[in-house]
Design an enzyme around this catalytic site. Structure first.
Site, PDB file in Angstrom:
ATOM      1  N   ASP A  52       0.838  -1.197   0.000  1.00 51.96           N
ATOM      2  CA  ASP A  52       0.000   0.000   0.000  1.00 51.96           C
ATOM      3  C   ASP A  52       0.874   1.248   0.000  1.00 51.96           C
ATOM      4  O   ASP A  52       1.736   1.419   0.873  1.00 51.96           O
ATOM      5  CB  ASP A  52      -0.913   0.008   1.232  1.00 51.96           C
ATOM      6  CG  ASP A  52      -1.787   1.248   1.284  1.00 51.96           C
ATOM      7  OD1 ASP A  52      -2.883   1.211   0.692  1.00 51.96           O
ATOM      8  OD2 ASP A  52      -1.378   2.245   1.906  1.00 51.96           O
ATOM      9  N   TYR A  57       3.359  10.067  -0.534  1.00 48.41           N
ATOM     10  CA  TYR A  57       4.436   9.545   0.300  1.00 48.41           C
ATOM     11  C   TYR A  57       5.786   9.805  -0.377  1.00 48.41           C
ATOM     12  O   TYR A  57       6.170   9.126  -1.324  1.00 48.41           O
ATOM     13  CB  TYR A  57       4.269   8.044   0.540  1.00 48.41           C
ATOM     14  CG  TYR A  57       2.981   7.651   1.222  1.00 48.41           C
ATOM     15  CD1 TYR A  57       2.224   8.570   1.935  1.00 48.41           C
ATOM     16  CD2 TYR A  57       2.520   6.341   1.152  1.00 48.41           C
ATOM     17  CE1 TYR A  57       1.045   8.200   2.563  1.00 48.41           C
ATOM     18  CE2 TYR A  57       1.334   5.961   1.789  1.00 48.41           C
ATOM     19  CZ  TYR A  57       0.607   6.901   2.481  1.00 48.41           C
ATOM     20  OH  TYR A  57      -0.570   6.529   3.098  1.00 48.41           O
ATOM     21  N   LEU A 223       0.088   0.391  14.835  1.00 49.72           N
ATOM     22  CA  LEU A 223       1.126   0.529  15.862  1.00 49.72           C
ATOM     23  C   LEU A 223       1.297   1.980  16.286  1.00 49.72           C
ATOM     24  O   LEU A 223       2.213   2.309  17.029  1.00 49.72           O
ATOM     25  CB  LEU A 223       2.462  -0.018  15.340  1.00 49.72           C
ATOM     26  CG  LEU A 223       2.516  -1.522  15.074  1.00 49.72           C
ATOM     27  CD1 LEU A 223       3.817  -1.887  14.373  1.00 49.72           C
ATOM     28  CD2 LEU A 223       2.377  -2.299  16.367  1.00 49.72           C
ATOM     29  N   ARG A 225       2.317   4.415  14.556  1.00 50.64           N
ATOM     30  CA  ARG A 225       3.585   4.906  13.994  1.00 50.64           C
ATOM     31  C   ARG A 225       4.779   4.612  14.901  1.00 50.64           C
ATOM     32  O   ARG A 225       5.711   5.400  15.003  1.00 50.64           O
ATOM     33  CB  ARG A 225       3.460   6.393  13.650  1.00 50.64           C
ATOM     34  CG  ARG A 225       2.174   6.628  12.859  1.00 50.64           C
ATOM     35  CD  ARG A 225       2.012   7.943  12.208  1.00 50.64           C
ATOM     36  NE  ARG A 225       0.653   7.989  11.635  1.00 50.64           N
ATOM     37  CZ  ARG A 225       0.197   8.912  10.821  1.00 50.64           C
ATOM     38  NH1 ARG A 225       0.973   9.894  10.443  1.00 50.64           N
ATOM     39  NH2 ARG A 225      -1.049   8.873  10.363  1.00 50.64           N
ATOM     40  N   ARG A 296      11.033  -0.136   7.522  1.00 53.25           N
ATOM     41  CA  ARG A 296      12.079   0.631   6.840  1.00 53.25           C
ATOM     42  C   ARG A 296      13.317  -0.207   6.564  1.00 53.25           C
ATOM     43  O   ARG A 296      14.291   0.280   6.010  1.00 53.25           O
ATOM     44  CB  ARG A 296      12.434   1.859   7.680  1.00 53.25           C
ATOM     45  CG  ARG A 296      11.212   2.706   7.967  1.00 53.25           C
ATOM     46  CD  ARG A 296      11.530   3.950   8.762  1.00 53.25           C
ATOM     47  NE  ARG A 296      12.145   4.974   7.927  1.00 53.25           N
ATOM     48  CZ  ARG A 296      12.349   6.232   8.327  1.00 53.25           C
ATOM     49  NH1 ARG A 296      12.004   6.589   9.545  1.00 53.25           N
ATOM     50  NH2 ARG A 296      12.904   7.099   7.530  1.00 53.25           N
TER      51      ARG A 296
END
Length: 327
Positions: A52, A57, A223, A225, A296
């Site tokens: 997604d 972004y 979560l 973030r 990440r």
């Protein structure tokens, strides 16, 4: 991994879906391209077939990274979910509904919510190019746009489905009234909405309506973030330009820390991380179809994917629910 049918569509998405907001870098204190690509590959290798993203972004970077990561892979085994309707470029600047300024002190980047038919067609072509594909599995309006009639936005999505450029149409951040209005024009696949242990407002209204009308619910920020991982109560720190410096202010840190301490023994008993326990809990909530989890690097991506294997029985769900009452 579990794979779940999205609403009334034929799409089957991974219950844990890769959320690509953070790899865009902007608002998150930057990114490392190599780590971002590795995170996407690790997700795919561990059963997370759904990705997604959104043009906003990283102002296109997130979609570009996904396009690079999936190049040469079997597209039929990957579901691409992206969005439209947040504009920042010169051609659209000033059109639509002003949202916020995503720039820095040195450079202003005003962002507008804009869901006009003309803009949607334009954005889809740009997303297809960045993603390196000829169709999008699920296209979603990123935020409601008060300046454009919902019917106009939905008409554009219907047209894109007929053209084969998208397989299904969804919305994001729609409240109950907006969902009902949109459904008058199109059969929605889904509503992507914030939902977590700390943010359960959709349980009244949106969730019952979605269940009754077979609309998939995509939970984002499960979560909060990173807050519900517990690491920001320990050694982890945020870069100055990371938006979470302000985002976390909406929560009572003492209550959140006390809650995490109360469920930590359950995570320890199961030999899983707090993040994995929280993600799995979210996938088990009524009406929730899939849960977005950002990563990440490869290590985070693998941990997220493995959360689906956490077994939480009825008694343990009750235990967690009892502690949620203290938040």
């Amino acid at each position: 991994m579990e794979y779940r049918k999205l609403g009334k569509t034929d799409l089957k998405l991974s219950a844990i879906t890769y959320g690509a907001f953070a790899i865009g870098g902007s608002m998150w204190g930057g990114n490392e391209k190599k780590d971002s690509i590795s995170a996407i590959h690790a997700s795919l290798d561990n059963g997370v077939t759904s990705l997604d993203t959104a043009p906003f972004y990283g102002l296109g970077l997130s979609e570009e990274l996904i396009g690079e990561a999936i190049k040469g892979k079997d597209r039929t085994n990957i579901q691409l979910l992206t969005k439209f309707g947040l504009v920042w470029d010169g051609s659209n600047q000033g059109k639509g509904d002003f949202f916020f300024d995503a720039g820095t002190e040195a450079k202003s980047i005003p962002v507008y919510r804009y869901g006009s038919k003309k803009n949607i067609i334009k954005e889809v072509e740009e997303s297809l190019k960045r993603l390196g594909t000829d169709y999008i599995d699920l296209l979603q309006i990123h935020w409601p746009d008060a300046s454009t009639p919902i019917a106009e936005t939905m008409d554009a999505l219907e047209e894109l489905i007929k053209q084969g450029k998208i397989l299904a149409a969804g919305v994001c951040n729609y409240d109950l009234a907006q969902l009902k209005e949109a459904e008058q024009s199109i059969s929605l696949a889904s509503n992507q909405i914030p939902y977590s242990m700390l943010n359960r407002g959709i349980e009244v209204g949106v969730v019952p309506y979605a269940i009754e009308n077979n609309i998939g619910l995509i939970a984002y920020s499960p979560l909060e973030r990173g807050l519900l991982t517990g690491k920001y109560f320990k050694e982890a720190t945020l870069k100055t330009e990371d938006h979470r410096n302000g985002y976390f202010d909406q929560f009572d840190p003492k209550k959140v820390k006390a809650f995490l301490n109360s469920i930590a023994p359950l995570a320890e008993y199961k030999n899983v991380s707090l993040a994995q326990l929280v993600l799995r809990w979210t996938t088990l909530q009524p009406g929730i179809t899939i849960v977005l989890a950002g990563a990440r690097n490869a290590e985070q991506a693998i941990s997220n994917a493995q959360a689906i294997n956490v077994d939480i029985n009825a008694d343990e769900l009750t235990f967690i629910k009892e502690h949620l009452l203290n938040l």
